[in-house]
Design an enzyme around this catalytic site. Structure first.
Site, PDB file in Angstrom:
ATOM      1  N   LYS A 127     -22.366 -12.440 -28.386  1.00 31.56           N
ATOM      2  CA  LYS A 127     -23.783 -12.303 -28.705  1.00 31.56           C
ATOM      3  C   LYS A 127     -24.683 -12.219 -27.457  1.00 31.56           C
ATOM      4  O   LYS A 127     -24.763 -11.166 -26.855  1.00 31.56           O
ATOM      5  CB  LYS A 127     -24.206 -13.423 -29.661  1.00 31.56           C
ATOM      6  CG  LYS A 127     -23.506 -13.255 -31.009  1.00 31.56           C
ATOM      7  CD  LYS A 127     -24.130 -14.024 -32.149  1.00 31.56           C
ATOM      8  CE  LYS A 127     -23.523 -13.546 -33.471  1.00 31.56           C
ATOM      9  NZ  LYS A 127     -22.831 -14.557 -34.233  1.00 31.56           N
TER      10      LYS A 127
ATOM     11  N   PHE B 244     -17.733 -20.409 -39.467  1.00 31.58           N
ATOM     12  CA  PHE B 244     -17.865 -18.947 -39.370  1.00 31.58           C
ATOM     13  C   PHE B 244     -17.317 -18.501 -38.036  1.00 31.58           C
ATOM     14  O   PHE B 244     -17.830 -18.891 -36.980  1.00 31.58           O
ATOM     15  CB  PHE B 244     -19.316 -18.470 -39.517  1.00 31.58           C
ATOM     16  CG  PHE B 244     -19.402 -16.965 -39.499  1.00 31.58           C
ATOM     17  CD1 PHE B 244     -19.142 -16.233 -40.645  1.00 31.58           C
ATOM     18  CD2 PHE B 244     -19.678 -16.281 -38.328  1.00 31.58           C
ATOM     19  CE1 PHE B 244     -19.164 -14.844 -40.623  1.00 31.58           C
ATOM     20  CE2 PHE B 244     -19.713 -14.893 -38.301  1.00 31.58           C
ATOM     21  CZ  PHE B 244     -19.458 -14.170 -39.452  1.00 31.58           C
TER      22      PHE B 244
ATOM     23  N   ASP C 185     -15.987 -22.415 -30.412  1.00 32.32           N
ATOM     24  CA  ASP C 185     -16.619 -21.120 -30.661  1.00 32.32           C
ATOM     25  C   ASP C 185     -18.110 -21.291 -30.389  1.00 32.32           C
ATOM     26  O   ASP C 185     -18.843 -21.859 -31.201  1.00 32.32           O
ATOM     27  CB  ASP C 185     -16.351 -20.673 -32.098  1.00 32.32           C
ATOM     28  CG  ASP C 185     -17.001 -19.323 -32.420  1.00 32.32           C
ATOM     29  OD1 ASP C 185     -17.855 -18.859 -31.641  1.00 32.32           O
ATOM     30  OD2 ASP C 185     -16.661 -18.742 -33.467  1.00 32.32           O
TER      31      ASP C 185
HETATM   32  C1  LIG Z   1     -21.536 -14.185 -34.890  1.00 30.33           C
HETATM   33  C2  LIG Z   1     -20.405 -15.137 -34.777  1.00 30.33           C
HETATM   34  C3  LIG Z   1     -19.074 -14.694 -34.678  1.00 30.33           C
HETATM   35  C4  LIG Z   1     -18.670 -13.252 -34.826  1.00 30.33           C
HETATM   36  O1  LIG Z   1     -19.233 -12.408 -33.883  1.00 30.33           O
HETATM   37  P1  LIG Z   1     -19.250 -10.818 -34.160  1.00 30.33           P
HETATM   38  O2  LIG Z   1     -19.788 -10.244 -32.893  1.00 30.33           O
HETATM   39  O3  LIG Z   1     -20.148 -10.592 -35.342  1.00 30.33           O
HETATM   40  O4  LIG Z   1     -17.845 -10.423 -34.447  1.00 30.33           O
HETATM   41  C5  LIG Z   1     -18.085 -15.641 -34.497  1.00 30.33           C
HETATM   42  N1  LIG Z   1     -18.378 -16.955 -34.409  1.00 30.33           N
HETATM   43  C6  LIG Z   1     -19.640 -17.406 -34.503  1.00 30.33           C
HETATM   44  C7  LIG Z   1     -19.904 -18.871 -34.375  1.00 30.33           C
HETATM   45  C8  LIG Z   1     -20.693 -16.522 -34.704  1.00 30.33           C
HETATM   46  O5  LIG Z   1     -21.943 -16.984 -34.843  1.00 30.33           O
END
Ligand SMILES: *Cc1c(COP(=O)(O)O)cnc(C)c1O
Length: 400
Positions: free
Chosen positions: A254, A140, A225
């Site tokens: 986040k 994701f 990520d």
């Molecule tokens: C939440 C998340 C994203 C995307 O972040 P947004 O602020 O919702 O665009 C990308 N990578 C990971 C691993 C995430 O948990």
């Protein structure tokens, strides 16, 4: 207005791209949130780890209010007096020489992909527009067209093509598969050190080390990520540090702003991030003084309150206690720090009904991928609060 009134409005006037639990939150404080009927809940999602510092942390709130009264947005056409300090503090905390601020996580991932491609053309001398980026099944990385182009979740992709080319997908947790997928045109490997949305999937021990070695040996960038796993969530500042790995590029978001504001960033060194030249990339809101002031305060809270250590300790305790709950429905309890997944058996009837049962008992958790209940409370949680939650979790996990 009551809960049902808000829900009715939302259903009528809002796009239905989420299926939220039917709780209407009006206030938050630390690990707790309160609904419009006055009921109190323990937040075990933390807005997908954006509120690691706890809801409405007073220090971050103070920074937000103070900066909001001074100046909020200058655009990057001019400089401001907060962003340079955020750059410096990020570098000192993370050990990366440079950073580039964006807003949402998906934008920061896109930024990392762009710089990896530029690096491939300028430094590795891959023929222009031939760069390949290796990604992992079950990933994701956000909801933009490019990030869903390498998603393997049909729900995220099916009606949204055509997709961005240049991505190769291999199974997660299999370093050999990455080795086989690398070609002379490979710019980067992009992966999550633990897959959060994928169901709290922890790769086999040694995987990240092997990926880092493969990348180094083949002149390929390793992009982690850490938008969900970073900033203390897994009991280290970054989840890659569980294997002593330092990726070439780390993406954060986040919790970078403690839930007050969307702030994300790409962290890397001069030889990579320094390749961007003026005008090649940007964002109207990225790096604005309000975002920078909030992020500075949010980072300071993580350090000052020892939230990384706390996550490790509380996470270990929580996993241990969850593992001891006898339940006919639970297949596995797994986690690192306070990123915990309880995987249910195939015949348990899905995780959603357990989340609804937990909601009735004053605990908000969210299913991920049908069969996994994620427990990821704010890192400020204490042992007494975990002990308070355990009997309710035990009851929910034993319902028929
Ligand atoms: C939440 C998340 C994203 C995307 O972040 P947004 O602020 O919702 O665009 C990308 N990578 C990971 C691993 C995430 O948990």
């Amino acid at each position: 207005m009551k809960t049902q009134d808000y829900i009715a409005l939302e259903e009528q006037y809002g796009a239905h791209n989420y299926h939220p639990l039917d709780v209407v939150i009006t206030r938050g404080d630390g690990v707790w949130v309160y609904d419009v009927d006055g009921k109190k809940y323990l937040d075990c999602l933390s807005a997908y780890s954006a509120v690691n510092q706890g809801h409405v942390h007073p220090k971050i709130l103070a920074a937000l209010v103070e900066q909001a009264g001074k100046v909020t947005l200058t655009s990057r056409a001019f400089r401001n007096d907060q962003l340079p300090l955020l750059y410096q503090e990020l570098s000192e905390l993370t050990g990366y020489e440079m950073s580039l601020p964006m807003n949402s996580g998906a934008e920061a991932v896109e930024t990392a992909l762009k710089i990896a491609r530029k690096w491939a053309y300028q430094v590795k001398k891959v023929p222009r527009h031939q760069a390949e980026i290796i990604t992992c099944a079950g990933n994701f990385h956000g909801r933009t067209i490019s990030t869903i182009s390498f998603s393997t979740e049909p729900l995220y992709r099916d009606d949204f093509g055509p997709f961005t080319p240049g991505f190769v997908t291999v199974p997660y947790g299999d370093a050999e598969a990455i080795a086989k997928a690398i070609t002379p045109n490979t710019a980067a490997v992009l992966l999550e050190p633990i897959q959060g949305e994928g169901g709290v999937i922890i790769p086999p021990k040694g995987y990240l080390q092997k990926v880092a070695e493969l990348c180094k040996r083949n002149n390929v960038l390793f992009i982690a990520d850490e938008i969900q796993t970073g900033l203390g969530r897994t009991g280290k500042l970054f989840a890659a540090q569980h294997e002593d790995v330092r990726p070439d590029v780390t993406v954060i978001g986040k919790a970078l702003a403690g839930g007050f504001y969307p702030v994300s960033a790409v962290l890397s060194d001069k030889e990579i991030l320094g390749l961007f030249t003026p005008g090649e990339h940007g964002s109207t809101f990225g790096g604005n003084p309000l975002a920078a002031a909030v992020a500075r305060a949010a980072l300071k809270v993580i350090v000052d309150e020892n939230l990384v250590q706390r996550s490790a300790e509380m996470g270990e305790y929580f996993v241990e206690q969850l593992s001891e709950i006898p339940s006919p429905h639970v297949k596995e309890v797994r986690g690192k720090g306070l990123l915990i997944g309880v995987e249910l058996n195939a015949n348990a009837g899905g995780a959603r009904r357990f989340c609804e049962a937990l909601q009735q008992k004053g605990i908000l958790a969210k299913e991920t991928h049908d069969r996994v209940i994620r427990f990821a409370p704010p890192l400020v949680i204490d042992k007494d609060t975990i002990d308070w939650a355990l009997p309710s979790i035990r009851a929910a996990l034993n319902m028929v």
